[in-house]
Write a protein that holds these residues in place. Structure first.
Motif, PDB file in Angstrom:
ATOM      1  N   LEU A  71       0.824  -1.206   0.000  1.00  0.00           N
ATOM      2  CA  LEU A  71       0.000   0.000   0.000  1.00  0.00           C
ATOM      3  C   LEU A  71       0.860   1.260   0.000  1.00  0.00           C
ATOM      4  N   ASP A  72       0.391   2.284  -0.695  1.00  0.00           N
ATOM      5  CA  ASP A  72       1.035   3.588  -0.648  1.00  0.00           C
ATOM      6  C   ASP A  72       0.563   4.333   0.599  1.00  0.00           C
ATOM      7  N   LYS A  73       1.239   5.411   0.923  1.00  0.00           N
ATOM      8  CA  LYS A  73       0.897   6.187   2.124  1.00  0.00           C
ATOM      9  C   LYS A  73      -0.287   7.100   1.829  1.00  0.00           C
ATOM     10  N   GLU A  74      -1.472   6.473   1.750  1.00  0.00           N
ATOM     11  CA  GLU A  74      -2.686   7.195   1.382  1.00  0.00           C
ATOM     12  C   GLU A  74      -3.871   6.693   2.197  1.00  0.00           C
ATOM     13  N   GLU A  75      -4.991   7.362   1.999  1.00  0.00           N
ATOM     14  CA  GLU A  75      -6.246   6.964   2.638  1.00  0.00           C
ATOM     15  C   GLU A  75      -7.055   6.132   1.640  1.00  0.00           C
ATOM     16  N   TYR A  76      -7.692   5.074   2.128  1.00  0.00           N
ATOM     17  CA  TYR A  76      -8.376   4.138   1.233  1.00  0.00           C
ATOM     18  C   TYR A  76      -9.803   3.849   1.683  1.00  0.00           C
ATOM     19  N   ASN A  77     -10.649   3.511   0.708  1.00  0.00           N
ATOM     20  CA  ASN A  77     -11.874   2.779   0.962  1.00  0.00           C
ATOM     21  C   ASN A  77     -11.551   1.313   0.730  1.00  0.00           C
ATOM     22  N   VAL A  78     -11.911   0.473   1.690  1.00  0.00           N
ATOM     23  CA  VAL A  78     -11.554  -0.943   1.637  1.00  0.00           C
ATOM     24  C   VAL A  78     -12.823  -1.772   1.479  1.00  0.00           C
ATOM     25  N   HIS A  79     -12.813  -2.669   0.483  1.00  0.00           N
ATOM     26  CA  HIS A  79     -13.954  -3.541   0.206  1.00  0.00           C
ATOM     27  C   HIS A  79     -13.506  -4.982   0.453  1.00  0.00           C
ATOM     28  N   VAL A  80     -14.072  -5.606   1.480  1.00  0.00           N
ATOM     29  CA  VAL A  80     -13.644  -6.942   1.905  1.00  0.00           C
ATOM     30  C   VAL A  80     -14.714  -7.968   1.568  1.00  0.00           C
ATOM     31  N   SER A  81     -14.330  -9.011   0.838  1.00  0.00           N
ATOM     32  CA  SER A  81     -15.225 -10.133   0.560  1.00  0.00           C
ATOM     33  C   SER A  81     -14.501 -11.422   0.932  1.00  0.00           C
ATOM     34  N   ALA A  82     -15.160 -12.553   0.732  1.00  0.00           N
ATOM     35  CA  ALA A  82     -14.576 -13.836   1.120  1.00  0.00           C
ATOM     36  C   ALA A  82     -13.352 -14.191   0.289  1.00  0.00           C
ATOM     37  N   SER A  83     -13.283 -13.698  -0.958  1.00  0.00           N
ATOM     38  CA  SER A  83     -12.203 -14.109  -1.862  1.00  0.00           C
ATOM     39  C   SER A  83     -11.109 -13.063  -2.061  1.00  0.00           C
ATOM     40  N   LYS A  84     -11.432 -11.785  -1.847  1.00  0.00           N
ATOM     41  CA  LYS A  84     -10.446 -10.741  -2.106  1.00  0.00           C
ATOM     42  C   LYS A  84     -10.772  -9.471  -1.328  1.00  0.00           C
ATOM     43  N   VAL A  85      -9.767  -8.592  -1.260  1.00  0.00           N
ATOM     44  CA  VAL A  85      -9.933  -7.274  -0.653  1.00  0.00           C
ATOM     45  C   VAL A  85      -9.444  -6.234  -1.660  1.00  0.00           C
ATOM     46  N   VAL A  86     -10.270  -5.222  -1.927  1.00  0.00           N
ATOM     47  CA  VAL A  86      -9.920  -4.166  -2.871  1.00  0.00           C
ATOM     48  C   VAL A  86      -9.695  -2.879  -2.098  1.00  0.00           C
ATOM     49  N   PHE A  87      -8.501  -2.306  -2.229  1.00  0.00           N
ATOM     50  CA  PHE A  87      -8.178  -1.013  -1.643  1.00  0.00           C
ATOM     51  C   PHE A  87      -8.296   0.039  -2.736  1.00  0.00           C
ATOM     52  N   ASP A  88      -9.177   1.003  -2.538  1.00  0.00           N
ATOM     53  CA  ASP A  88      -9.449   2.056  -3.521  1.00  0.00           C
ATOM     54  C   ASP A  88      -9.014   3.391  -2.917  1.00  0.00           C
ATOM     55  N   SER A  89      -7.929   3.967  -3.445  1.00  0.00           N
ATOM     56  CA  SER A  89      -7.364   5.182  -2.859  1.00  0.00           C
ATOM     57  C   SER A  89      -8.294   6.384  -3.021  1.00  0.00           C
ATOM     58  N   ASN A  90      -8.364   7.203  -1.965  1.00  0.00           N
ATOM     59  CA  ASN A  90      -9.106   8.463  -2.021  1.00  0.00           C
ATOM     60  C   ASN A  90      -8.239   9.618  -2.497  1.00  0.00           C
ATOM     61  N   GLU A  91      -6.928   9.373  -2.687  1.00  0.00           N
ATOM     62  CA  GLU A  91      -5.999  10.457  -2.976  1.00  0.00           C
ATOM     63  C   GLU A  91      -5.365  10.366  -4.360  1.00  0.00           C
ATOM     64  N   SER A  92      -5.529   9.245  -5.026  1.00  0.00           N
ATOM     65  CA  SER A  92      -4.960   9.072  -6.362  1.00  0.00           C
ATOM     66  C   SER A  92      -5.756   8.003  -7.101  1.00  0.00           C
ATOM     67  N   ASP A  93      -5.473   7.855  -8.383  1.00  0.00           N
ATOM     68  CA  ASP A  93      -6.122   6.819  -9.176  1.00  0.00           C
ATOM     69  C   ASP A  93      -5.337   5.522  -9.008  1.00  0.00           C
ATOM     70  N   THR A  94      -5.498   4.922  -7.838  1.00  0.00           N
ATOM     71  CA  THR A  94      -4.749   3.723  -7.480  1.00  0.00           C
ATOM     72  C   THR A  94      -5.683   2.681  -6.884  1.00  0.00           C
ATOM     73  N   LEU A  95      -5.549   1.454  -7.355  1.00  0.00           N
ATOM     74  CA  LEU A  95      -6.311   0.323  -6.836  1.00  0.00           C
ATOM     75  C   LEU A  95      -5.347  -0.811  -6.508  1.00  0.00           C
ATOM     76  N   LEU A  96      -5.607  -1.494  -5.410  1.00  0.00           N
ATOM     77  CA  LEU A  96      -4.839  -2.687  -5.063  1.00  0.00           C
ATOM     78  C   LEU A  96      -5.818  -3.776  -4.652  1.00  0.00           C
ATOM     79  N   THR A  97      -5.725  -4.913  -5.320  1.00  0.00           N
ATOM     80  CA  THR A  97      -6.538  -6.082  -4.936  1.00  0.00           C
ATOM     81  C   THR A  97      -5.621  -7.163  -4.420  1.00  0.00           C
ATOM     82  N   ILE A  98      -5.961  -7.717  -3.257  1.00  0.00           N
ATOM     83  CA  ILE A  98      -5.200  -8.826  -2.685  1.00  0.00           C
ATOM     84  C   ILE A  98      -6.143  -9.987  -2.421  1.00  0.00           C
TER      85      ILE A  98
END
Length: 247
Positions: free
Chosen positions: A214-241
């Motif tokens: 993760l970058d040093k930013e604030e995120y909205n986090v979406h958690v499901s049984a199979s994956k977690v999506v981090f959606d940055s509030n400060e840039s156009d950045t997405l991370l799925t784990i």
């Protein structure tokens, strides 16, 4: 064929590279439709990161070049790129990207940065040596928020607190759970409240190592049984784990 850049923003470019370097030292991005875009992933695609910035936020030209095809730029070693930019004592850096045209795209062969005092030519790599291109449908599926997911916000201070708690124990995983009233993160030796205003219920088990991506930013986090999506509030950045699937 060459693309001439009047000025390359040293800080913006190295920041872009540093975001991708968290995934892999092999750097690959595209210049397409006025955007600089990169999608990088771990070998098993258990973590995928997508980052995009406007072309003019890094590269300044008289006008944004209208390329008929997307321009692919890749470097084998992110550290070498950053070190090359450090050799310039001020930010008045120009750039020349030499590329080869193929049937479907343009592929950079050299990336020359220079000013009146110094010139450095960086060799570009073949993009396929590091990452295979993901289709638009694949990218949409990877970063889609699952309908059964719960959502909460998290800031960089809280992420750093979690990393510190992780260092208290050797276990590789942690649990995250929401009951609609709060989100708790639980390790073997700790239990901490990270949000008091989640949307939805649910839970998952994750590997601690992924939080370093993760970058040093604030995120909205979406958690499901199979994956977690981090959606940055400060840039156009997405991370799925991927979540940890236990037997």
């Amino acid at each position: 064929m060459k693309l001439q850049i009047d000025r390359i923003d040293q800080h913006a470019f190295t920041s872009f590279v540093n975001r991708l370097k968290l995934i892999d030292s092999f750097i690959y991005f595209k210049i397409k439709d006025g955007q600089v875009i990169s999608t990088a992933y771990l070998p098993q695609r258990d973590a995928v990161k997508h980052h995009s910035v406007p072309f003019e936020s890094i590269f300044q030209t008289t006008e944004v070049p209208q390329l008929d095809k997307e321009l692919k730029v890749a470097f084998f070693d992110a550290g070498r790129i950053i070190e090359a930019f450090k050799q310039f004592e001020h930010d008045a850096i120009r750039c020349e990207i030499e590329f080869i045209e193929n049937e479907q795209d343009l592929v950079a062969s050299t990336f020359r940065i220079y000013n009146d005092e110094l010139e450095i030519t960086l060799a570009c790599s073949e993009p396929s040596l590091g990452f295979k291109d993901l289709t638009s449908d694949q990218i949409d599926a990877i970063f889609a928020k699952a309908p059964d997911s719960f959502k909460f916000g998290i800031d960089n201070h809280t992420i750093n607190k979690l990393k510190s708690l992780f260092n208290l124990e050797k276990d590789e995983t942690f649990d995250i759970k929401s009951n609609g009233k709060g989100v708790e993160v639980k390790g073997k030796t700790f239990n901490v409240l990270v949000s008091q205003s989640p949307e939805g219920d649910g839970g998952a088990t994750l590997y601690k190592k992924y939080l370093t991506l993760l970058d040093k930013e604030e995120y909205n986090v979406h958690v499901s049984a199979s994956k977690v999506v981090f959606d940055s509030n400060e840039s156009d950045t997405l991370l799925t784990i991927s979540t940890c699937q236990t037997a």
